[in-house]
Structure formats: C-alpha cells, structure tokens
Design an enzyme around this catalytic site. Structure first.
Site, PDB file in Angstrom:
ATOM      1  N   ASP A 313       0.903  -1.059  -0.057  1.00 12.42           N
ATOM      2  CA  ASP A 313       0.027  -0.040   0.040  1.00 12.42           C
ATOM      3  C   ASP A 313       0.832   1.357  -0.053  1.00 12.42           C
ATOM      4  OD1 ASP A 313      -2.999   1.148   0.385  1.00 12.42           O
ATOM      5  OD2 ASP A 313      -1.731   2.134   1.953  1.00 12.42           O
ATOM      6  N   GLU A 356      -4.902   2.374  -4.451  1.00 12.16           N
ATOM      7  CA  GLU A 356      -3.295   2.690  -4.294  1.00 12.16           C
ATOM      8  C   GLU A 356      -2.809   1.434  -3.645  1.00 12.16           C
ATOM      9  OE1 GLU A 356      -4.944   4.653  -0.632  1.00 12.16           O
ATOM     10  OE2 GLU A 356      -5.399   4.247  -2.683  1.00 12.16           O
TER      11      GLU A 356
END
Length: 433
Positions: A313, A356
């Site tokens: 992440d 993301e």
C-alpha cells in the site's frame, strides 16, 4: 480400192477433229474454234460426195458439235467443282470458328479451374489457421497447410508486432512434413534484410510475393517472401526456401490469409490484454491475478512448494491526491507499479488490488526468503524520485507478508493474513515490512 481411198481422205478430217476434241477438253477456246473449222473445211473438201446423204450430214454435225459438247460438259464440271470448293471453304471457315470457340471455352475452363484451385487454397489456409489464438498456434497450423500448397524446403514466419522481431522456422523432413523450431529473437542476416524490405514495402504491391535478391545462407539457392500487413502497416513476413516459380501466386494467397489471421490474433491479444490488465498501471487486474494465484497455489500443493503473498500500500497517497491533484497521483501510481514490476522475476505475479494497493505473489519462495525481497522493494521505492509534471516527489510503501503453506492453507486465508500484516505495518509507522 475405193474404200482405201476414202479412208485416206478422212485422215486429215480425223486429225483436225481429234485436235478439236483435245482443245475442247482443255477448254482452249480459240484452238477449239480453229480446229472445228478446220475439221468442217477438211470434211467439205475431202468428202463432198458424202453430203448427198443424210449420214454424211450427221457425220459433219457430230464432228462440228462434239468438241463444243465436250467443252460444255467440262465447263459444267468445273462449275460444279468450284461450288464444291466454295462449300468446302465455307465449311472450313465454320470449322475454324468452331475450333476457336472450343479453344476459347477450353481456356475459360482452365481459368475457372485455376480460380477454383485458388479458392480451395484459400479455404484450406483459412480453415487450418482460423482456430489459432496465438502466434505459435498460427505457425503450427501453417506447418500443416504449407506442405499441401507449397513445395518448399523451409518456412520462416517473422513477427514484427512486438518490441523486437522474432522468427519461427521450420524445415521439411524426409517424410514431407514440416517440423518447427522454437521462436528465436535473433534473426539471420537474410531475415534482417527481409524485415527491412517489408518495412519499406509500398501499399501498391504489399500482397505480392517477391524473390529475395540479397546474399543467401549457405545451402540455399532461392528465398521468396511476402509481407504480412495489419492496419496499413507490416506486422510480419512469410519467407519460404526453394519455391518453384509456378507457386509464387499461391504464396501470395497464403500470405494474404496469414495476414488476416495474424491481424485477428493481434486483435484478440489486445482484447485479452485489456481484459486482464489495469488501464492505468499496466499490471494484472484483481480478478485475473486471483485466478492465476489459485492455479499457482494448487501447483505448489501438488509439488510441495512454497509461495509468499505480499500486500503493498502506498503511504499517505490520499494527501498527494488532495495536494497535487489526481493527475499527479496517477503518475505516482504508474511509477511505483513499474518499479515493482521491473524488480520482480518473470514468473512472479503482480496486480493492482484496488486504489493505491498492489498484490504480489512470489512463486516458489518461502516467507523467510520473501522478507529481504520485500525490504529491497520498499527501499527501492523510498529512494526513487518521481517526476510528475512540475513536481518532484518521493513515495514510500508499507508491505504485509504471508507465507504459504505454513502461514495459511488457502488463498483467502493467505490474503487475510497478508492484509493484517499490512495494517500492522501501517500502525507501526508505515514505510516498513
């Protein structure tokens, strides 16, 4: 004595009459007139007393008119002969016209037969290659078709659609079948020359087969080739070794059909790529990754191998979107995705998991082996400068690691464990594994 004298007197008459008959037979008109008059005159001079009886007059009439009757008969026969000749000539003309018509029909039949052969060739090529979905399958199908259509020693399919040209080669075995070799990126000098000519080929003659005029590899006397086109640009070339002149047109037909099939394959690959890759990052999409990952875990289970799942992440990514805008955020996502993919092996899997977040599967790698790999990826991202329009940015990542089969026995459990490890990295301050 009197009879002998009469006979002697008739000799000149008979001579003149024979000459008149000969002249009448040959249709020498003036000679016939002269000889007839001479016969009549000689008869009158030598046999005047014979005119006292009717038999004498009959004899004179016969001598005078018989040459003309003979001439008339001969002329009648000549007229009939001319008519026969005219009829024969007319029949000859009709026969000549019939022969020309028959020859024209024969040529038309031969042209139709040739056209039917071409259609049959197209049908065979299309049938054999229409099921191919990838270049190697197309080449394998071509190996089944080529020996029936082209009497060649070897076959080369040069692919120009990728980043670098590659060639698939095949040669005719002793039993007449074509046997192929694996695709190779390195092209021979002759094949490189064919590529240059294909890239320079004009549209007017793009489907025509041509003979290679440059230097040939040792053992080859002739190479013919035809470019393969897609959307007005060459995407390949089909080259054959030792092709007879009579089959150049057939090579063009095969090339046209392979162009269509290769175009279809490229479209399929594009659609396939769109279906399994993320439009922004170019990584696999989540659905396709999960399918591949499940297959890899099943394979690892069968062979007793280990795998490791990584959840990645981007730290504080929402702040970058809010501060610099989504276009800059897209650049950051693309750069990080490319960096991660570039430093993985080809057998490893990576996908955009959502937003993301990325997901990675390290094949045949234990969790213990994966930890330093994950740390190296984290460090690479940390020190990597990202140029986004007018901004120079840096990005960090947090990584959660879960091992299979020691950490979890299923893909769902593995993802859950890796996700918990990721949140642990976030809570511990981010930019860590």
């Amino acid at each position: 004595s009197q009879s002998s004298k009469s006979t002697q007197q008739m000799i000149p008459v008979m001579i003149c009459w024979v000459l008149a008959m000969i002249a009448g037979l040959s249709w020498a008109r003036w000679w016939a007139v002269a000889c007839t008059l001479a016969t009549a005159l000689a008869f009158l001079v030598t046999s005047t007393s014979a005119l006292a009886t009717w038999s004498g007059w009959l004899q004179l009439i016969v001598m005078v008119f018989s040459p003309w009757l003979l001439a008339s008969q001969r002329r009648h026969h000549e007229h009939i002969l001319k008519q026969l000749h005219a009829k024969e000539a007319k029949k000859s003309v009709h026969l000549g016209e019939a022969a020309r018509s028959l020859l024209s029909v024969q040529h038309a039949a031969q042209a139709l037969e040739t056209h039917m052969t071409e259609i049959t060739d197209v049908y065979h090529v299309t049938k054999e290659t229409s099921r191919a979905l990838h270049l190697t399958e197309l080449f394998a199908a071509s190996l089944d078709t080529a020996p029936r259509l082209l009497n060649v020693r070897g076959l080369r399919l040069i692919d120009l659609s990728g980043s670098a040209p590659r060639v698939l080669r095949a040669s005719r075995a002793a039993d007449g079948r074509m046997t192929g070799a694996p695709a190779q990126a390195e092209l021979l000098e002759m094949e490189q020359a064919v590529v240059r000519e294909a890239l320079a080929a004009d549209r007017a003659s793009r489907s025509a087969a041509r003979t290679f005029a440059g230097p040939l590899p040792e053992g080859l006397a002739r190479v013919d080739w035809v470019p393969l086109w897609w959307e007005q640009r060459p995407i390949g070339a089909l080259a054959v070794d030792e092709l007879p002149d009579a089959q150049l047109k057939t090579l063009s037909i095969v090339g046209n059909q392979l162009s269509l099939q290769l175009s279809r394959i490229r479209l399929y690959e594009q659609v396939e790529a769109l279906a399994v890759t993320d439009a922004l990052t170019g990584l696999f999409v989540r659905r396709y990754f999960l399918e591949r990952a499940q297959n890899e875990l099943e394979r690892s289970t069968r062979h007793g191998l280990a795998c490791t799942l990584l959840m990645v992440d981007l730290d504080h990514f929402k702040q970058k979107n809010d501060t610099y805008g989504h276009l800059v955020g897209d650049v950051v996502l693309r750069d990080v995705a490319a960096l991660l993919q570039r430093h993985l092996r080809e057998i490893d899997l990576i996908a955009r998991f959502g937003g993301e977040e990325f997901i990675l599967l390290l094949i045949e790698t234990s969790a213990e082996q994966a930890m330093p790999i994950a740390q190296r990826l984290r460090q690479l991202v940390e020190v990597h400068p990202i140029r986004a329009y007018d901004e120079l940015l840096h990005q960090t990542i947090s990584v959660g690691v879960a091992g299979f089969p020691e950490g979890a026995a299923t893909l769902e459990a593995l993802m859950e464990q890796a996700d918990q490890a990721l949140y642990a990295a976030k809570r511990a301050g981010r930019n860590r594994v």
